[in-house]
Design an enzyme around this catalytic site. Sequence first.
Site, PDB file in Angstrom:
ATOM      1  N   VAL A 289     -24.829  36.219 -31.950  1.00 38.02           N
ATOM      2  CA  VAL A 289     -24.505  35.691 -33.252  1.00 38.02           C
ATOM      3  C   VAL A 289     -24.358  34.234 -33.149  1.00 38.02           C
ATOM      4  CG1 VAL A 289     -22.621  35.663 -34.990  1.00 38.02           C
ATOM      5  CG2 VAL A 289     -23.154  37.826 -34.121  1.00 38.02           C
ATOM      6  N   GLU A 290     -23.809  33.481 -32.495  1.00 42.33           N
ATOM      7  CA  GLU A 290     -23.663  32.054 -32.095  1.00 42.33           C
ATOM      8  C   GLU A 290     -24.796  31.378 -32.399  1.00 42.33           C
ATOM      9  OE1 GLU A 290     -21.088  30.276 -32.517  1.00 42.33           O
ATOM     10  OE2 GLU A 290     -19.538  31.894 -32.302  1.00 42.33           O
TER      11      GLU A 290
END
Length: 381
Positions: free
Chosen positions: A167-168
Amino acid sequence: MNNKTLLTLLLAASVAATSLFPSQLLAAPAETAKAKKAKAATKGKKKPARKAVSAPVSDYYTGEFVNFNQWKEVQQFTDEMATKHGFTRSELETLMGNVRYLDSVVQLVKPAPPGKPKNWTVYSSRFIEPIRIAAGVRFWNENAETLARAEALYGVPAEILAGVIGVETIYGRDTGRFRVIDTLTTLAFAYPVAPNREARMAFFRGELEATLLYARQTGIDPQSLQGSFAGAVGLPQFMPSNILKYGVDFDGDGHIDLRNSTADAIGSVASFLVGHGWQREQPGQIVYPATVSPARAWERFADGSLEAKFRPEDLTAAGIVTTSTLPPDMLYGLVDLQNGSEPTEYWVGSNNFYTITQYNRSYFYAMSVVELGRSIRLARP
């Protein structure tokens, strides 16, 4: 700045930021028998070559030259760094003389216009999608031994660790192209007008301080650090203060390098989550689908809190029903995922779900981590 330019910056900027108010430094947990076994399995094996994941130093957003050394607040900061940490004023003045003012980050930190409804379906489609899942499968396969060692040592499942990094930064594909020293100096001394302006400026001054300390400890040029528009660094997008508190030399080379070492990134994410309350003894499932009754007695539980504080019987009495039985002797919270004009989606989260929200203070974020990690696990051979 026109809308097209701002949109380009938004798309290029890193998605995430870490917890805004980290807790105290966490000592690494004692190595368990399971961790020792996982580590022993890799002993003697050649480490895979590190893959550089950060953008070239020349490939960053440049800003406008401003002589920050003439700003009274910057002079006070320089004096404090010299008195408190032993930096020489001349080296700090030289550094600040090279810092650029980034109006782009000032625009990016401004709050979104009010009135726009949240939409979980739209938000999650950015993260739970085939390209990111496929990248996650590759990341897990290439780092399976490291993920297993981190899970054994810290008690955080591999799928959660893979979910966070996916996600990052899509596993290092987009770690940000803003010089951290430019970003943090701009936000520390020129934050836009807002009700919480003073608190935010103090926060970014603390991150600027941490950046200089981290650079000195590791012997790197602070001007070489690149990250998101908020100053977050590396595969896991740690703010500099969190690198100092939770960063882990998980590959054992004597350095904490979240930009180029996947092992350090994996170990550091696990360290951060444990430091913010992750409990290894809790069940692997950390969030449960739920329905709510029309009587709406449950509304007091939908308070936006980022902590688990209700007993299962309290939720049931208020008309909150999960599709499976909640483990007893644990606390939970009601997670409401708004879907624009469509019905809201409800879940019940345990302590470990809420721990993920300390990485980014959002139900949407935590649920994306959970769903991406699960999707990757199911997609692996």
